[in-house]
Motif scaffolding. Structure first.
Motif, short mmCIF file in Angstrom:
data_model
loop_
_atom_site.label_atom_id
_atom_site.label_comp_id
_atom_site.label_asym_id
_atom_site.label_seq_id
_atom_site.Cartn_x
_atom_site.Cartn_y
_atom_site.Cartn_z
N UNK A 1 -76.13 -17.35 5.70
CA UNK A 1 -77.32 -17.64 4.94
C UNK A 1 -78.55 -17.02 5.60
N UNK A 2 -78.62 -17.10 6.94
CA UNK A 2 -79.77 -16.52 7.63
C UNK A 2 -79.79 -15.00 7.51
N UNK A 3 -78.62 -14.38 7.43
CA UNK A 3 -78.58 -12.93 7.24
C UNK A 3 -79.19 -12.54 5.90
N UNK A 4 -78.94 -13.32 4.89
CA UNK A 4 -79.53 -13.06 3.58
C UNK A 4 -81.05 -13.24 3.62
N UNK A 5 -81.50 -14.27 4.31
CA UNK A 5 -82.94 -14.50 4.45
C UNK A 5 -83.60 -13.33 5.17
N UNK A 6 -82.98 -12.86 6.25
CA UNK A 6 -83.54 -11.73 7.00
C UNK A 6 -83.56 -10.48 6.14
N UNK A 7 -82.50 -10.23 5.38
CA UNK A 7 -82.45 -9.08 4.48
C UNK A 7 -83.57 -9.14 3.44
N UNK A 8 -83.79 -10.31 2.86
CA UNK A 8 -84.85 -10.48 1.87
C UNK A 8 -86.22 -10.27 2.51
N UNK A 9 -86.40 -10.77 3.73
CA UNK A 9 -87.67 -10.59 4.44
C UNK A 9 -87.95 -9.11 4.66
N UNK A 10 -86.92 -8.35 5.06
CA UNK A 10 -87.10 -6.91 5.30
C UNK A 10 -87.47 -6.19 4.01
N UNK A 11 -86.79 -6.49 2.93
CA UNK A 11 -87.07 -5.84 1.64
C UNK A 11 -88.46 -6.21 1.13
N UNK A 12 -88.81 -7.50 1.17
CA UNK A 12 -90.14 -7.93 0.71
C UNK A 12 -91.22 -7.31 1.59
N UNK A 13 -91.00 -7.24 2.90
CA UNK A 13 -91.96 -6.60 3.79
C UNK A 13 -92.14 -5.13 3.43
N UNK A 14 -91.06 -4.45 3.17
CA UNK A 14 -91.13 -3.04 2.82
C UNK A 14 -91.94 -2.84 1.53
N UNK A 15 -91.69 -3.69 0.55
CA UNK A 15 -92.43 -3.59 -0.71
C UNK A 15 -93.91 -3.90 -0.50
N UNK A 16 -94.20 -4.97 0.25
CA UNK A 16 -95.60 -5.33 0.50
C UNK A 16 -96.32 -4.28 1.32
N UNK A 17 -95.64 -3.73 2.33
CA UNK A 17 -96.29 -2.75 3.19
C UNK A 17 -96.58 -1.45 2.45
N UNK A 18 -95.77 -1.12 1.48
CA UNK A 18 -96.00 0.13 0.76
C UNK A 18 -96.90 -0.05 -0.47
N UNK A 19 -97.23 -1.30 -0.83
CA UNK A 19 -98.08 -1.51 -2.00
C UNK A 19 -99.34 -2.29 -1.66
N UNK A 20 -99.23 -3.58 -1.53
CA UNK A 20 -100.39 -4.46 -1.38
C UNK A 20 -101.12 -4.26 -0.07
N UNK A 21 -100.39 -4.11 1.04
CA UNK A 21 -101.05 -3.98 2.34
C UNK A 21 -101.86 -2.69 2.48
N UNK A 22 -101.60 -1.73 1.62
CA UNK A 22 -102.40 -0.50 1.63
C UNK A 22 -103.85 -0.81 1.28
N UNK A 23 -104.07 -1.88 0.53
CA UNK A 23 -105.42 -2.26 0.13
C UNK A 23 -106.10 -3.19 1.12
N UNK A 24 -105.37 -3.68 2.11
CA UNK A 24 -105.92 -4.59 3.11
C UNK A 24 -106.20 -3.89 4.44
N UNK A 25 -106.64 -2.66 4.35
CA UNK A 25 -106.87 -1.89 5.58
C UNK A 25 -108.20 -2.27 6.21
N UNK A 26 -108.23 -2.21 7.51
CA UNK A 26 -109.46 -2.40 8.27
C UNK A 26 -109.75 -1.08 8.96
N UNK A 27 -110.86 -0.47 8.61
CA UNK A 27 -111.26 0.84 9.11
C UNK A 27 -110.17 1.88 8.86
N UNK A 28 -109.47 1.76 7.73
CA UNK A 28 -108.43 2.71 7.36
C UNK A 28 -107.09 2.46 8.02
N UNK A 29 -106.93 1.35 8.71
CA UNK A 29 -105.68 1.05 9.42
C UNK A 29 -105.04 -0.17 8.78
#
Length: 166
Positions: A1-29
């Motif tokens: 069960x924890x392996x599935x949770x970790x897999x989902x966390x990695x996928x959700x992180x990847x999606x967030x990092x490539x979409x929403x977090x691009x708009x939350x930059x501080x000084x372009x970072x």
């Protein structure tokens, strides 16, 4: 069960990092949430899980974003392994430990990644990269790990009650 949770966390992180977090930059970072996840899981679950998560998340990041395949996977793998070595040796409930580990590993990640890119023939102007990106990202990651680590410790730490003789 924890392996599935970790897999989902990695996928959700990847999606967030490539979409929403691009708009939350501080000084372009933007924050390196993959590094934060690898450090958090390695601290909570150990070297084996930390290195596997680092390898998987790094490969996913390499395939989509990087000019070379394997550089991020290599760096995240060793960060997960080395941080995971200290799993039994540190006080996990303290938020100071993940803060310091994230500070150190962000600097180490960029240093090792720069050396790998140099030997692979990718030209990065390190002085400007250090001044404009690394220092801000180090602080950003170190502050952002505090709520993420607390959330992960609630997910992955199983409460236990010990009954015994006095």
């Amino acid at each position: 069960m924890q392996s599935l949770i970790i897999f989902i966390i990695i996928i959700v992180n990847f999606i967030l990092q490539s979409t929403i977090l691009q708009n939350l930059s501080i000084l372009g970072v933007i924050p390196n949430t993959t590094l934060i996840i690898v450090v958090s899981i390695a601290l909570l679950k150990g070297k084996r899980t930390g290195s596997i998560v680092g390898l998987g998340a790094g490969l996913l990041q390499d395939i989509i974003f990087s000019p070379t395949i394997g550089a991020n996977a290599f760096v995240y793998f060793f960060i997960g392994y080395l941080i995971g070595l200290s799993e039994q040796k540190v006080y996990k409930e303290s938020l100071f430990i993940p803060f310091i580990f994230t500070l150190i590993t962000t600097l180490a990640y960029h240093g090792v990644y720069y050396v790998l890119m140099y030997f692979l023939g990718v030209n990065i102007r390190f002085h400007f990269f250090l001044r404009d990106t690394i220092l801000i990202e180090t602080l950003y990651n170190s502050i952002l790990i505090l709520p993420i680590y607390k959330w992960f410790s609630n997910i992955f730490t199983v409460p236990s009650i010990k009954f015994g003789r006095r």
